[in-house]
Motif scaffolding. Structure first.
Motif, mmCIF file in Angstrom:
data_model
loop_
_atom_site.group_PDB
_atom_site.id
_atom_site.type_symbol
_atom_site.label_atom_id
_atom_site.label_comp_id
_atom_site.label_asym_id
_atom_site.label_seq_id
_atom_site.Cartn_x
_atom_site.Cartn_y
_atom_site.Cartn_z
ATOM 1 N N LYS A 1 0.829 -1.221 0.000
ATOM 2 C CA LYS A 1 0.000 0.000 0.000
ATOM 3 C C LYS A 1 0.859 1.265 0.000
ATOM 4 O O LYS A 1 0.679 2.154 -0.838
ATOM 5 C CB LYS A 1 -0.936 -0.004 1.220
ATOM 6 N N THR A 2 1.769 1.368 0.961
ATOM 7 C CA THR A 2 2.608 2.563 1.068
ATOM 8 C C THR A 2 3.559 2.677 -0.121
ATOM 9 O O THR A 2 3.824 3.781 -0.610
ATOM 10 C CB THR A 2 3.395 2.547 2.389
ATOM 11 N N THR A 3 4.043 1.539 -0.605
ATOM 12 C CA THR A 3 4.906 1.567 -1.786
ATOM 13 C C THR A 3 4.176 2.185 -2.967
ATOM 14 O O THR A 3 4.751 2.983 -3.721
ATOM 15 C CB THR A 3 5.374 0.147 -2.144
ATOM 16 N N LEU A 4 2.906 1.842 -3.144
ATOM 17 C CA LEU A 4 2.127 2.425 -4.237
ATOM 18 C C LEU A 4 2.043 3.941 -4.103
ATOM 19 O O LEU A 4 2.231 4.676 -5.080
ATOM 20 C CB LEU A 4 0.722 1.829 -4.284
ATOM 21 N N LEU A 5 1.771 4.433 -2.888
ATOM 22 C CA LEU A 5 1.691 5.884 -2.698
ATOM 23 C C LEU A 5 3.034 6.546 -2.963
ATOM 24 O O LEU A 5 3.091 7.643 -3.532
ATOM 25 C CB LEU A 5 1.203 6.210 -1.289
ATOM 26 N N LYS A 6 4.117 5.889 -2.577
ATOM 27 C CA LYS A 6 5.441 6.469 -2.829
ATOM 28 C C LYS A 6 5.769 6.486 -4.318
ATOM 29 O O LYS A 6 6.494 7.362 -4.785
ATOM 30 C CB LYS A 6 6.505 5.702 -2.035
ATOM 31 N N GLN B 1 6.357 9.762 -6.563
ATOM 32 C CA GLN B 1 7.657 9.678 -7.238
ATOM 33 C C GLN B 1 8.851 9.593 -6.287
ATOM 34 O O GLN B 1 9.960 10.009 -6.621
ATOM 35 C CB GLN B 1 7.815 10.838 -8.230
ATOM 36 N N GLU B 2 8.615 9.040 -5.098
ATOM 37 C CA GLU B 2 9.745 8.679 -4.246
ATOM 38 C C GLU B 2 10.403 7.401 -4.785
ATOM 39 O O GLU B 2 11.600 7.185 -4.589
ATOM 40 C CB GLU B 2 9.277 8.466 -2.804
ATOM 41 N N TYR B 3 9.591 6.538 -5.407
ATOM 42 C CA TYR B 3 10.078 5.354 -6.097
ATOM 43 C C TYR B 3 9.627 5.404 -7.550
ATOM 44 O O TYR B 3 8.609 6.038 -7.874
ATOM 45 C CB TYR B 3 9.514 4.060 -5.481
ATOM 46 N N ARG B 4 10.360 4.716 -8.402
ATOM 47 C CA ARG B 4 9.936 4.523 -9.774
ATOM 48 C C ARG B 4 9.392 3.108 -9.933
ATOM 49 O O ARG B 4 9.968 2.158 -9.395
ATOM 50 C CB ARG B 4 11.107 4.724 -10.744
ATOM 51 N N GLY C 1 4.244 -0.107 -15.950
ATOM 52 C CA GLY C 1 2.974 0.539 -15.657
ATOM 53 C C GLY C 1 3.105 2.056 -15.655
ATOM 54 O O GLY C 1 4.177 2.607 -15.931
ATOM 55 N N GLU C 2 2.008 2.732 -15.319
ATOM 56 C CA GLU C 2 2.016 4.190 -15.323
ATOM 57 C C GLU C 2 0.976 4.741 -14.358
ATOM 58 O O GLU C 2 0.033 4.064 -13.967
ATOM 59 C CB GLU C 2 1.745 4.730 -16.732
ATOM 60 N N ILE C 3 1.197 5.996 -13.975
ATOM 61 C CA ILE C 3 0.261 6.741 -13.128
ATOM 62 C C ILE C 3 -0.311 7.893 -13.951
ATOM 63 O O ILE C 3 0.441 8.661 -14.563
ATOM 64 C CB ILE C 3 0.963 7.310 -11.879
ATOM 65 N N LEU C 4 -1.627 8.003 -13.968
ATOM 66 C CA LEU C 4 -2.301 9.096 -14.657
ATOM 67 C C LEU C 4 -2.945 10.011 -13.623
ATOM 68 O O LEU C 4 -3.610 9.538 -12.695
ATOM 69 C CB LEU C 4 -3.385 8.570 -15.602
ATOM 70 N N PHE C 5 -2.739 11.308 -13.771
ATOM 71 C CA PHE C 5 -3.365 12.293 -12.883
ATOM 72 C C PHE C 5 -4.196 13.244 -13.742
ATOM 73 O O PHE C 5 -3.675 13.840 -14.678
ATOM 74 C CB PHE C 5 -2.307 13.072 -12.098
ATOM 75 N N GLU C 6 -5.474 13.326 -13.426
ATOM 76 C CA GLU C 6 -6.412 14.132 -14.202
ATOM 77 C C GLU C 6 -6.348 13.781 -15.687
ATOM 78 O O GLU C 6 -6.386 14.642 -16.571
ATOM 79 C CB GLU C 6 -6.151 15.629 -13.984
ATOM 80 N N GLY C 7 -6.216 12.481 -15.953
ATOM 81 C CA GLY C 7 -6.268 11.983 -17.319
ATOM 82 C C GLY C 7 -4.968 12.021 -18.082
ATOM 83 O O GLY C 7 -4.905 11.551 -19.224
ATOM 84 N N LYS C 8 -3.898 12.543 -17.476
ATOM 85 C CA LYS C 8 -2.621 12.658 -18.167
ATOM 86 C C LYS C 8 -1.539 11.901 -17.410
ATOM 87 O O LYS C 8 -1.542 11.873 -16.180
ATOM 88 C CB LYS C 8 -2.213 14.122 -18.306
ATOM 89 N N LYS C 9 -0.608 11.310 -18.161
ATOM 90 C CA LYS C 9 0.493 10.594 -17.526
ATOM 91 C C LYS C 9 1.330 11.554 -16.696
ATOM 92 O O LYS C 9 1.725 12.621 -17.154
ATOM 93 C CB LYS C 9 1.372 9.932 -18.584
ATOM 94 N N MET C 10 1.583 11.163 -15.446
ATOM 95 C CA MET C 10 2.348 12.015 -14.551
ATOM 96 C C MET C 10 3.818 12.020 -14.920
ATOM 97 O O MET C 10 4.447 10.974 -15.033
ATOM 98 C CB MET C 10 2.195 11.551 -13.092
ATOM 99 N N GLN D 1 0.995 21.545 -5.535
ATOM 100 C CA GLN D 1 -0.115 22.460 -5.271
ATOM 101 C C GLN D 1 -1.441 21.721 -5.327
ATOM 102 O O GLN D 1 -2.441 22.204 -4.810
ATOM 103 C CB GLN D 1 -0.100 23.618 -6.268
ATOM 104 N N LYS D 2 -1.433 20.543 -5.963
ATOM 105 C CA LYS D 2 -2.663 19.762 -6.089
ATOM 106 C C LYS D 2 -2.633 18.465 -5.297
ATOM 107 O O LYS D 2 -3.677 17.847 -5.079
ATOM 108 C CB LYS D 2 -2.928 19.436 -7.566
ATOM 109 N N MET D 3 -1.423 18.039 -4.864
ATOM 110 C CA MET D 3 -1.282 16.743 -4.217
ATOM 111 C C MET D 3 -0.515 16.873 -2.902
ATOM 112 O O MET D 3 0.417 17.660 -2.806
ATOM 113 C CB MET D 3 -0.529 15.776 -5.147
ATOM 114 N N PHE D 4 -0.904 16.076 -1.901
ATOM 115 C CA PHE D 4 -0.243 16.123 -0.597
ATOM 116 C C PHE D 4 -0.172 14.709 -0.048
ATOM 117 O O PHE D 4 -1.168 13.984 -0.028
ATOM 118 C CB PHE D 4 -1.022 17.020 0.367
ATOM 119 N N PHE D 5 1.022 14.315 0.415
ATOM 120 C CA PHE D 5 1.230 12.987 0.999
ATOM 121 C C PHE D 5 1.484 13.145 2.490
ATOM 122 O O PHE D 5 2.531 13.618 2.906
ATOM 123 C CB PHE D 5 2.423 12.315 0.316
ATOM 124 N N PHE D 6 0.490 12.766 3.295
ATOM 125 C CA PHE D 6 0.579 12.849 4.749
ATOM 126 C C PHE D 6 1.096 11.504 5.250
ATOM 127 O O PHE D 6 0.345 10.549 5.390
ATOM 128 C CB PHE D 6 -0.803 13.157 5.341
#
Length: 239
Positions: free
Chosen positions: A40-45, A49-52, A56-65, A71-76
């Motif tokens: 779970k935590t590995t996925l969030l990292k 982009q703490e890990y590569r 696969g890929e991550i899309l944010f608001e429909g676009k590849k990150m 300003q739009k994302m926060f990891f607590f």
């Protein structure tokens, strides 16, 4: 708002995430559940982009990150690494400057003093704060930034009753503002009423996804899924 597509991650030869695909829906609160080491935590990292990822890929608001938009994302994080030698005021000013904001123009100091008493602690070195106070400071910083996607890793862990209540109320407040929220937690009963969606990880895979309204008893559902793993583990080793 955010999609992970076929994400796989290894550390050396050890598989940590195995072809993970999921969606965090806009303005919904998703719970990520699973035993320690489930990924779970590995996925969030990877998302932040703490890990590569290896594939696969991550899309944010429909676009590849390609980068994290803080300003739009926060990891607590569960154990937030705050700069020990900075004062509370210096740290907040530093974070706001990174996001093109100014402390002197902030209206959040007074508005969110129920989260953290900034005036009381503004000159205090962060190393002098208790663990609970540090967590509340991170929550206060989050409110100052007001991102759209917020990922919490064990937000209520190691908090006393008062601060735990503040944390839960704060997440409820963010949810009511329409924020997209992700919560990793083992303390299901504390956050269950906040959730809209549930995703359960086991053995580096997603084994269960559903909306909360379709789950009769989340705690029992989760325990049944985890218990199966535990029984397999014990049978494999002890017969």
């Amino acid at each position: 708002m955010l999609n992970a597509k076929n994400v796989t991650k290894k550390f050396k030869q050890k598989l940590v995430l195995d072809d993970i695909s999921l969606e965090f829906k806009k303005s919904k609160t998703t719970g990520l559940l699973g035993n320690n080491g489930a990924g779970k935590t590995t996925l969030l990292k990877i998302i932040f982009q703490e890990y590569r990822c290896d594939s696969g890929e991550i899309l944010f608001e429909g676009k590849k990150m390609t980068r994290v938009d803080y300003q739009k994302m926060f990891f607590f994080t569960e154990n937030t690494e705050l700069p020990k030698n900075m004062s509370v005021e210096e740290y907040l000013e530093y974070i706001l400057n990174l996001n093109s904001l100014k402390l002197k123009n902030s209206t959040a100091i007074e508005k969110y003093k129920w989260v953290f008493n900034f005036e009381k602690f503004r000159k205090s070195k962060i190393e002098k704060l208790s663990d609970g106070e540090k967590k509340m400071l991170s929550l206060f910083v989050l409110f100052n930034l007001s991102p759209e996607l917020i990922c919490f890793d064990e937000p209520t862990a190691n908090l006393d009753f008062k601060n735990k209540d503040i944390m839960i109320r704060a997440i409820k407040y963010l949810k009511d503002l329409g924020k997209t929220i992700v919560i990793i937690t083992h303390l299901i009963s504390e956050v269950e009423k906040l959730l809209d969606e549930v995703i359960v990880f086991r053995d580096k895979k997603i084994i269960f996804q559903n909306s909360l309204e379709k789950i009769d008893n989340l705690q029992k559902t989760y325990e049944d899924l985890v218990r199966q793993t535990d029984e397999e583990f014990l049978k494999e080793r002890f017969g």
